[in-house]
Scaffold this active site. Structure first.
Site, PDB file in Angstrom:
ATOM      1  N   ASP A   8      -4.829 -48.026  46.468  1.00  0.00           N
ATOM      2  CA  ASP A   8      -5.413 -49.364  46.408  1.00  0.00           C
ATOM      3  C   ASP A   8      -5.868 -49.695  47.820  1.00  0.00           C
ATOM      4  O   ASP A   8      -5.050 -49.996  48.685  1.00  0.00           O
ATOM      5  CB  ASP A   8      -4.355 -50.363  45.913  1.00  0.00           C
ATOM      6  CG  ASP A   8      -4.807 -51.821  46.055  1.00  0.00           C
ATOM      7  OD1 ASP A   8      -5.989 -52.067  46.371  1.00  0.00           O
ATOM      8  OD2 ASP A   8      -3.961 -52.709  45.838  1.00  0.00           O
ATOM      9  N   GLU A 171      -9.990 -52.422  40.259  1.00  0.00           N
ATOM     10  CA  GLU A 171      -8.639 -52.905  40.543  1.00  0.00           C
ATOM     11  C   GLU A 171      -7.983 -53.598  39.339  1.00  0.00           C
ATOM     12  O   GLU A 171      -6.847 -53.271  38.988  1.00  0.00           O
ATOM     13  CB  GLU A 171      -8.664 -53.809  41.779  1.00  0.00           C
ATOM     14  CG  GLU A 171      -8.840 -52.960  43.040  1.00  0.00           C
ATOM     15  CD  GLU A 171      -9.393 -53.720  44.231  1.00  0.00           C
ATOM     16  OE1 GLU A 171      -9.405 -54.960  44.190  1.00  0.00           O
ATOM     17  OE2 GLU A 171      -9.820 -53.067  45.187  1.00  0.00           O
TER      18      GLU A 171
HETATM   19  N1  LIG Z   1       3.112 -65.888  49.416  1.00  0.00           N
HETATM   20  C1  LIG Z   1       1.786 -65.982  49.516  1.00  0.00           C
HETATM   21  N2  LIG Z   1       1.153 -67.141  49.288  1.00  0.00           N
HETATM   22  C2  LIG Z   1      -0.179 -67.258  49.405  1.00  0.00           C
HETATM   23  N3  LIG Z   1      -0.972 -66.246  49.743  1.00  0.00           N
HETATM   24  C3  LIG Z   1      -0.404 -65.043  49.983  1.00  0.00           C
HETATM   25  C4  LIG Z   1       0.990 -64.850  49.883  1.00  0.00           C
HETATM   26  N4  LIG Z   1       1.253 -63.566  50.177  1.00  0.00           N
HETATM   27  C5  LIG Z   1       0.081 -62.979  50.456  1.00  0.00           C
HETATM   28  N5  LIG Z   1      -0.918 -63.873  50.340  1.00  0.00           N
HETATM   29  C6  LIG Z   1      -2.347 -63.655  50.588  1.00  0.00           C
HETATM   30  O1  LIG Z   1      -2.840 -62.657  49.735  1.00  0.00           O
HETATM   31  C7  LIG Z   1      -3.893 -61.951  50.385  1.00  0.00           C
HETATM   32  C8  LIG Z   1      -3.632 -60.493  50.332  1.00  0.00           C
HETATM   33  O2  LIG Z   1      -3.485 -60.115  49.003  1.00  0.00           O
HETATM   34  P1  LIG Z   1      -3.611 -58.605  48.582  1.00  0.00           P
HETATM   35  O3  LIG Z   1      -2.774 -57.771  49.440  1.00  0.00           O
HETATM   36  O4  LIG Z   1      -3.428 -58.562  47.141  1.00  0.00           O
HETATM   37  O5  LIG Z   1      -5.122 -58.394  48.942  1.00  0.00           O
HETATM   38  P2  LIG Z   1      -5.905 -57.028  49.070  1.00  0.00           P
HETATM   39  O6  LIG Z   1      -5.530 -56.158  47.967  1.00  0.00           O
HETATM   40  O7  LIG Z   1      -5.738 -56.522  50.428  1.00  0.00           O
HETATM   41  O8  LIG Z   1      -7.379 -57.575  48.953  1.00  0.00           O
HETATM   42  P3  LIG Z   1      -8.506 -57.284  47.868  1.00  0.00           P
HETATM   43  O9  LIG Z   1      -7.797 -56.896  46.636  1.00  0.00           O
HETATM   44  O10 LIG Z   1      -9.227 -58.575  47.780  1.00  0.00           O
HETATM   45  O11 LIG Z   1      -9.311 -56.243  48.492  1.00  0.00           O
HETATM   46  C9  LIG Z   1      -3.933 -62.445  51.799  1.00  0.00           C
HETATM   47  O12 LIG Z   1      -4.986 -63.370  51.944  1.00  0.00           O
HETATM   48  C10 LIG Z   1      -2.597 -63.114  51.958  1.00  0.00           C
HETATM   49  O13 LIG Z   1      -2.666 -64.153  52.887  1.00  0.00           O
HETATM   50 MG   LIG Z   2      -6.136 -56.034  45.940  1.00  0.00          MG
END
Ligand SMILES: Nc1ncnc2c1ncn2[C@@H]1O[C@H](COP(=O)(O)OP(=O)(O)OP(=O)(O)O)[C@@H](O)[C@H]1O
Ligand SMILES: [Mg+2]
Lengths: 608, 509
Positions: A8, A171
């Site tokens: 991912d 995804e």
């Molecule tokens: N407890 C929380 N409350 C609010 N937001 C959160 C929390 N934990 C993580 N995030 C937010 O979630 C986001 C990251 O999520 P995730 O890791 O699913 O994204 P990603 O997979 O990297 O991104 P994408 O899927 O969009 O490419 C960040 O913006 C982070 O600030």
């Molecule tokens: Mg993601």
């Protein structure tokens, strides 16, 4: 049997999984974390840092630390999104030779796939360390709403990282695979995925027998946690400006500190009602006085700042349900994916839209990588009964006279698929037609994405409209688009397979592959322990150098004395850990060191 | 030798039998008095073939034969007009029939899959044609949503190329893809209740029209045959070769449209009329399939496998019933080819009765029979014209339903055919003419026809700007710029502010 890993590749965090003994598992990195920040940095010494270590030093090395590269991948330099990103980024984004995006780090240009490749390589290594053998094949996920160019670029990144990407999957689809894997689920489900950079919604039908059919999907590749952070930053910047008349955006380091603090505040407000943003010595005023930023942010206020973003996601949900020809009450389960779905406002909005409580059984950060690993297994294992029927998320077509876009394959068509249409010449004695292959939802060709073009020549000279050309679009199971045009009179044909659209030429990719390999070798011998030790020692040296100056500046205030006391403690502890070789704890301590160094630099920098 | 006279077995529901058009036609002529020779003349089928058909009908229990039969193949020679699928026994729709329809040598192609898998792929691939969506998924028409879904899922699991990921599949891969695409098309149409209802309505409409059309064609064909048999020389025509069944009616390509000024001479001579015709036919076929492989869409009258009968709709069944009955009676009367005014009167009375009972087809049939006896009588001719127009009109309503569905599904070639029929049935309907032209244009179909319909729409409603623009677009597509310009100038006068008109005008200059 060959292992296929699932990656991912997230905007903010990446995660890698594998199916072991029939069970999908997520693999932790050496620091023990199951997700790795999607960050890459080049240090002053030219050393490449990826993941936690890159994140830790981001503030002190803001200009040479890349985050959220995924927001740029496969995009054209002159697109609105890239221009927006360029103005909000501390690192420097420049135009590449093919109107693509390049990132300049320490004087060297990197293509976006190259940067993403560094992250993929890191994930590959995490898996190899765990498995104890080399890994060559991977399934990599992308947001469902990614267009063909973005997918191709992601594939290129895989190649540069030395991975054979056997399939790119979406995804939310991956999340659904993990959700339904090994269970006797016979349901229509919605997957709501709000991550760091993108939003996706997909509707799937799952049969208890292992068939997963995507019914429809929609999304926004520029809507995610980053945008929520930006709202908080904006609010902080505005109020600071009102109070002090200074625009914090002008200062790169301040901007990076604001970004960190905003994200932290956002996450905290998912579990508490109120939090404090505390950034001492953020900047100095015209009289060289250090200024601090201290604000209280409540959950209601955060919700006010970001409500429209959440509403946008709900509108998209509505749209995709309509596309699917389904009513809300036909959705039998709602799966939440992505870190942002921890935000209560998001949960409430989803719950009230679908009129049901979202499923709590999946881990929002890990489920996508698990699904990717499952698909890797399903494809390569003969015995697997699982099959995924996916759709094309965007409309494909060609440009016709007058600059209009003529649709051939509509969005949400199950792949593999093919469609044909007959077109005619528009001018008298026209002996050639140019086929512009495009993707997008606008009826105007110039508002859509150009995927490729080719020319069919040798047409009979005839009055306009008399020569007919049949254009056929095909998307195979691998998602590869090919287009051919046929002169219906002579049977003559021309075709293209849409591949090299990531803005990189084949040669460039080849060079990058070689380079990345060299790097992989270098990275393997220099161990993480060594990296962390070096990092810590460097920070300690910098802090110690700054001590006298800082003392001089802040000695007068209680706040300052406190800060210096704490700093000494941090340095002492780090030293002890280095001596003891406690790598895991040292990694944590580097955070503290970096914070201290950042603060010291701020104080001294503003004053002198 | 005693005359061989087949007779009907009473109490048999003929509508439930898996019959081809021709077999149904033959059955409608069996009345216990007409001999094989009579029927051969009536239906225009050679005796050999007729005997084969009768034997098959006997096998199915629909008729009794007054003579003993020798074992012979039902699918004998001279059977070209027979539809592709003719299962020997009626089968429940849920059982996919696997007759081998591919060249066994295709199994020799090298591919990393087992012989069984190869067989299943080839079997499915070569039987895609002529199946409606229910048949494609191998389910009965009344199954519930879950059953449709699981049928599709099970078939997909096999036919989706990912099930053989990474293997060398040769030409089996595109074949799997073709099958999978059709399955998906079927599921897309049946998987959601509203769409399924639309498809069911459509299916019902095509079946109604196909029954009506067939009966109408038969009535017309009957008359032709009777006219022949009226002529003295025709008594001997048993031996001569009557046409084998109704000709598929193809539109004849009219002469090229005349440009008001001479067209610029092209470098290569334009294709001959024959070539163009062949090409148009080929293209139409391709478009009907909408696929690299010419598959049939929609399941039209000729292609529709007979197993999709019986028709569920009562009224159309009734109509067909009485039409066939009326025909049978009239033919029995005239079949003996002895003229007489009492018979003529009987036909006319029958026509009147049928008409007042709302059975237009029956009326048309009776009138045709009357005409066969007295071809010169003006008032019968007029009556016949009137009634057959009414029949076409009622057919047109059904075709319109069909056309709208086809349009919605983007099946332009099919929609063009249906709209044309609507327009034929309702010559004064501007909308039908417009739609026919539009569909032809979209399908890349016959531009001469498109021009005719567009012109008709414009004549019917000259002040409607869309009609004028459509005509202009047809001219543009045909490369007749001067004509296009002329029309567009008219259109500009009607609506000076339309951007599209000015764009087109720009193109025409
Ligand atoms: N407890 C929380 N409350 C609010 N937001 C959160 C929390 N934990 C993580 N995030 C937010 O979630 C986001 C990251 O999520 P995730 O890791 O699913 O994204 P990603 O997979 O990297 O991104 P994408 O899927 O969009 O490419 C960040 O913006 C982070 O600030
Ligand atoms: Mg993601």
């Amino acid at each position: 049997m060959e292992t296929v890993i699932g990656i991912d590749l997230g905007t903010t965090n990446s995660c890698v999984g594998v199916v072991e003994g029939g069970q999908p598992v997520v693999i932790a990195n050496r620091g023990g974390y199951k997700t790795t920040p999607s960050m890459v940095a080049i240090t002053e010494a030219g050393k490449r840092l990826v993941g936690h270590i890159a994140k830790r030093q981001a503030v002190t090395n803001a200009e040479h630390t890349v985050f959220a590269a995924k927001r740029l991948i496969g995009r054209k330099w002159d697109s609105q999104q890239v221009q927006n990103a360029a103005s909000n980024c501390p690192y420097s984004i420049v135009k590449g030779p093919h109107n693509d995006v390049r990132i300049q780090l320490r004087g060297k240009m990197y293509s976006v796939p190259e940067v993403s490749a560094m992250i993929l390589q890191e994930m590959k290594m995490i898996a190899e360390d765990y498995l104890g053998h080399a890994v060559e094949k991977a399934v990599v996920t992308v947001p469902a709403y990614f267009n063909d160019g973005q997918r191709q670029a992601t594939k290129d990144a895989g190649r540069i990282a030395g991975l054979d990407v056997i399939r790119i999957i979406n995804e939310p689809t991956a999340a659904a695979l993990a959700y339904g894997f090994g269970k006797q689920i016979d349901k229509t489900v919605a997957v709501y995925d709000l991550g760091g950079g993108t939003f996706d919604i997909s509707i799937l039908e799952i049969s208890g027998t292992g068939v997963f059919k995507v019914v429809s999907t929609a999304g926004d590749t520029f809507l995610g946690g980053e945008d929520f952070d930006l709202r908080i930053i904006q609010w902080l910047v505005d109020s600071f400006k009102d109070e002090h008349g200074i625009d914090l955006r002008e200062d790169r380091m301040a901007l990076q500190r604001l970004k960190d603090a905003s994200e932290k505040a956002k996450c905290e407000l998912s579990s508490v009602e109120q939090t404090e943003v505390n950034l001492p010595f953020i900047i100095s005023n015209a009289r060289n006085e250090a200024l601090h930023l201290q604000r209280v942010l409540g959950r209601p206020q955060l919700e006010e700042l970001t409500r429209d973003l959440v509403e946008r996601t709900i509108q998209t949900c509505e749209q995709t349900l309509e596309e699917a020809g389904l009513d809300k009450d036909e959705i039998e389960d709602v799966i939440l994916v992505g870190g942002m779905t921890r935000m209560p406002l998001v949960q409430h909005a989803v719950e009230s839209f679908f009129e049901r409580e979202p499923n709590k059984g999946v881990h929002p950060d890990e489920v996508v990588a698990l699904g990717a690993a499952i698909q890797g297994m399903a494809l390569t294992q003969e015995a697997s009964e699982m099959i995924l029927l996916d759709v094309t998320p965007h409309t494909l077509g060609i440009m016709v006279v007058g600059g209009y876009f003529e649709e051939l394959i509509p969005l949400n068509t199950t792949v593999p698929t093919s469609r044909s249409k007959v077109f005619t010449t528009v001018r008298e004695n026209q002996t050639a037609v140019k086929i512009l292959v495009m993707q997008g939802e606008s009826h105007r060709a110039d508002e859509n994405e150009l995927l490729g073009e080719f020319i069919l020549t040798g047409l009979r000279r005839a009055p306009a409209g008399q020569v007919e050309v049949e254009v056929t679009f095909e998307i195979n199971a691998d998602g590869i688009v090919s287009v051919h045009a046929k002169d219906l009179e002579t049977g003559q044909q021309q075709s293209i397979t849409v591949t090299a659209t990531s803005g990189l030429t084949v040669d460039e990719i080849q060079n990058m592959v070689t380079e990345a390999k060299d790097f992989a070798v270098a990275r393997r011998v220099s161990d993480e322990v060594e990296g962390a030790t070096q990092e810590a020692e460097k920070l300690i040296a910098q802090i110690e150098q700054l001590f006298p100056d800082v003392e001089q500046v802040v000695a007068g205030s209680d706040f300052g004395r406190d800060a210096i006391e704490k700093a000494r403690g941090v340095v002492a502890k780090a030293r002890a850990l280095i001596k003891a070789g406690k790598i895991d704890e040292l990694s944590e301590q580097i955070d503290a060191l970096a914070r201290t160094q950042r603060m010291f630099k701020g104080v001294v920098g503003k004053v002198s | 030798m005693a005359p061989r006279v087949p007779s009907l077995v009473s109490g048999v529901n003929v509508y439930a039998l898996p019959l081809s058009t021709k077999e149904g036609f033959v059955l409608s002529r069996v009345d216990g008095s007409a001999s094989v020779e009579d029927i051969s003349i009536m239906v225009g089928v050679k005796q050999d073939e007729l005997l084969a058909i009768l034997e098959r009908l006997a096998e199915l229990g629909a008729v009794k034969l007054s003579w003993s039969t020798v074992q012979r193949s039902v699918a004998g020679s001279g059977n070209a007009a027979r539809p592709p699928v003719t299962p020997a026994k009626p089968k429940p729709a849920a059982v996919p029939e696997p007759p081998v329809r591919y060249d066994p040598r295709e199994l020799d192609e090298v591919a990393a899959i087992s012989l069984e898998v190869k067989k299943r792929i080839l079997g499915a691939y070569y039987s895609l044609e002529g199946k409606d969506y229910y048949q494609l998924l191998g389910v009965a028409r009344d199954v519930d949503k879950k059953a449709i879904r699981s049928a599709y899922f099970e078939l997909s699991r096999f036919f989706h190329p990912d099930s053989q990921f990474g293997k060398e599949l040769g030409s089996f891969k595109p074949k799997m893809e073709s099958v999978f695409k059709r399955l998906t098309e079927a599921y897309d149409a049946l998987g959601r209740a509203p769409r399924r209802k639309e498809y069911d309505d459509y299916l019902a409409a095509t079946e109604r029209t196909s029954v009506l059309q067939q009966t109408l064609d038969q009535v017309q064909h009957d008359t032709e045959m009777l006219r022949h048999s009226q002529a003295p020389a025709a008594a001997a025509s048993v031996q001569s070769e009557p046409p084998a069944g109704p000709e598929p009616r193809r539109a004849v390509m009219p002469p090229p449209l005349a440009e008001t000024t001479p067209v610029q001479i092209s470098m290569r001579p334009p294709p001959s009329a024959e070539e163009r015709k062949a090409y148009a036919r080929d293209r139409l076929r391709r478009q009907l399939g909408g696929d690299s492989k010419p598959a049939s869409w929609p399941p039209t009258a000729e292609q529709r496998p007979v197993s999709s009968f019986p028709v569920s709709n009562e009224s159309s069944k009734d109509r067909r019933d009485s039409a066939i009955k009326g025909l049978r009676q009239s033919l029995r009367a005239s079949g003996h080819a002895t003229g007489g005014s009492d018979r003529l009167l009987a036909h006319l009375k029958q026509a009147k009765d049928a008409e007042s009972a709302g059975d237009l087809l029956g009326a048309a049939g009776a009138l045709q029979s009357a005409l066969a006896l007295e071809p010169e009588r003006k008032e019968i001719q007029e009556q016949y014209e009137r009634v057959s127009k009414a029949v076409t009109r009622s057919l047109a309503d059904n075709y319109e339903k069909q056309a709208r569905y086809e349009e919605k599904m983007g099946k332009w070639a099919a929609a063009a055919l249906s709209w044309e029929r609507v327009a034929e049935g309702r010559p004064e309907d501007e909308y039908a003419a417009h739609s026919a032209a539009e569909a032809l244009l979209k399908a890349g179909g016959d531009l001469h026809k498109a021009q005719r319909y567009a012109q008709r729409a414009a004549d019917l409603q000259p002040s409607r700007v869309t009609n004028v623009v459509l005509l202009a677009r047809v001219y543009l597509a045909a490369g007749l710029r001067l004509n296009a310009r002329r029309e567009l100038e008219k259109a500009v006068k009607l609506d000076p502010h339309d951007e599209m008109i000015s764009n087109l005008l720009h193109e025409a200059r």
